[in-house]
Design a protein around this motif. Structure first.
Motif, PDB file in Angstrom:
ATOM      1  N   GLN A 157      21.751 135.325  71.260  1.00 59.53           N
ATOM      2  CA  GLN A 157      21.335 134.218  72.118  1.00 59.53           C
ATOM      3  C   GLN A 157      20.898 132.997  71.318  1.00 59.53           C
ATOM      4  O   GLN A 157      20.999 131.863  71.803  1.00 59.53           O
ATOM      5  CB  GLN A 157      20.205 134.670  73.054  1.00 59.53           C
ATOM      6  CG  GLN A 157      19.788 133.616  74.037  1.00 59.53           C
ATOM      7  CD  GLN A 157      18.782 134.107  75.064  1.00 59.53           C
ATOM      8  OE1 GLN A 157      18.960 133.942  76.253  1.00 59.53           O
ATOM      9  NE2 GLN A 157      17.708 134.742  74.608  1.00 59.53           N
ATOM     10  N   ARG A 167      24.959 130.060  76.660  1.00 57.88           N
ATOM     11  CA  ARG A 167      23.963 131.124  76.557  1.00 57.88           C
ATOM     12  C   ARG A 167      24.454 132.403  77.231  1.00 57.88           C
ATOM     13  O   ARG A 167      24.397 133.488  76.654  1.00 57.88           O
ATOM     14  CB  ARG A 167      22.644 130.661  77.203  1.00 57.88           C
ATOM     15  CG  ARG A 167      21.444 131.540  76.872  1.00 57.88           C
ATOM     16  CD  ARG A 167      20.423 131.519  77.989  1.00 57.88           C
ATOM     17  NE  ARG A 167      21.005 132.019  79.221  1.00 57.88           N
ATOM     18  CZ  ARG A 167      21.131 133.311  79.485  1.00 57.88           C
ATOM     19  NH1 ARG A 167      20.747 134.231  78.624  1.00 57.88           N
ATOM     20  NH2 ARG A 167      21.679 133.692  80.622  1.00 57.88           N
ATOM     21  N   THR A 171      25.644 135.942  75.100  1.00 55.59           N
ATOM     22  CA  THR A 171      24.893 137.179  75.358  1.00 55.59           C
ATOM     23  C   THR A 171      25.769 138.227  76.049  1.00 55.59           C
ATOM     24  O   THR A 171      25.692 139.421  75.727  1.00 55.59           O
ATOM     25  CB  THR A 171      23.645 136.898  76.212  1.00 55.59           C
ATOM     26  OG1 THR A 171      24.015 136.153  77.389  1.00 55.59           O
ATOM     27  CG2 THR A 171      22.621 136.088  75.425  1.00 55.59           C
TER      28      THR A 171
END
Length: 270
Positions: A157, A167, A171
């Protein structure tokens, strides 16, 4: 009228792209580049971030309620839900530390169109690699994320501090590479977004210029927050259904095409 149009469109872009693995920064830079739209101001940023935060809180309200009740004294036999709270905290910590240490450096050197186009492409290709065998991943969509994996996803992240990375994209990619089902990866990623968005919102609220004169008027700002909320909630709901049926490869392909468009703009600008 032009002010209203800009506010509504930017709020819609923010709401839709915030949680999709396609990079919100890559999309938000386009109106400025193509249409010459000015920055809407910090108050506008606060409004749309608040809208997206409320959207993810509302969508996962049942999960969050279960997590919250595990902290009550009446919860005599805490389940694995308590561990998930700590795992989310562990996954959030690296981004907080890296953000505090390097945010100024990133702001100064990594916000150009060339960087956004490059990260959009590279992490789009990485997402494609991670998503290629999604049908062979574990079927369980509420599989608990292991402690070590929570830390690895949290370290991934930190890359999202570089514009264009996404983001949610990085992830989810990390979770896929660790062997999790796309729905499990998306759920953990979206829950991770809550402290991240809340932290960003807090920093913006503490900025002395947040409520100074200038920027967008109050009425379109409020409407923009509502648009961001509705579009973000609808996006999360649709995305969670789509990935169970088609996986993440369509989003990876879209990122590569978007990067091609950004590189073309960069080339034409000379």
């Amino acid at each position: 009228m032009n002010e209203w149009l800009q506010a509504l469109l930017l709020a819609l872009i923010q709401g839709v792209s915030e949680f999709l693995p396609i990079s919100s920064s890559a999309h938000l830079v386009l109106p400025s580049l193509l249409l010459g739209w000015p920055d809407q101001g910090l108050a506008f940023d606060i409004a749309v971030h608040a809208g997206t935060l409320l959207a993810v809180l509302f969508y996962f309200r049942e999960d969050l309620w279960v997590l919250a009740t595990q902290w009550l004294p009446s919860a005599r036999s805490p389940s694995g839900d308590v561990q998930e709270i700590w795992k989310l905290g562990l996954a959030t910590l690296p981004a907080v530390l890296v953000g505090l240490l390097f945010s100024s450096l990133i702001e100064a050197h990594f916000r150009g169109l060339g960087v956004i186009a490059t990260t959009t492409l590279l992490f789009g290709l990485l997402l494609a690699w991670a998503a290629r065998d999604w049908r062979h991943a574990p079927v369980a969509t509420h599989e608990p994320v292991r402690w070590r994996d929570a830390l690895v996803i949290g370290l991934a992240q930190t890359l999202a501090l570089i514009p264009g990375t996404s983001r949610s994209g990085i992830t989810i990619t990390a979770a896929l590479l660790l062997g999790y089902h796309p729905a499990t990866a998306a759920r953990f990623s979206f829950l991770m977004s809550i402290p991240v968005i809340a932290g960003a919102l807090l920093f913006m609220l503490l900025d002395e210029s947040a409520f100074s004169a200038g920027g967008l008027a109050m009425a379109p700002t409020i409407i923009a927050a509502a648009i961001a909320f509705l579009s973000a909630w609808a996006t999360i709901a649709l995305f969670m259904r789509l990935i169970a049926a088609v996986g993440l490869m369509p989003f990876a392909i879209y990122r590569v095409l978007l990067a091609g468009g950004l590189f073309l703009i960069l080339f034409l600008r000379g």
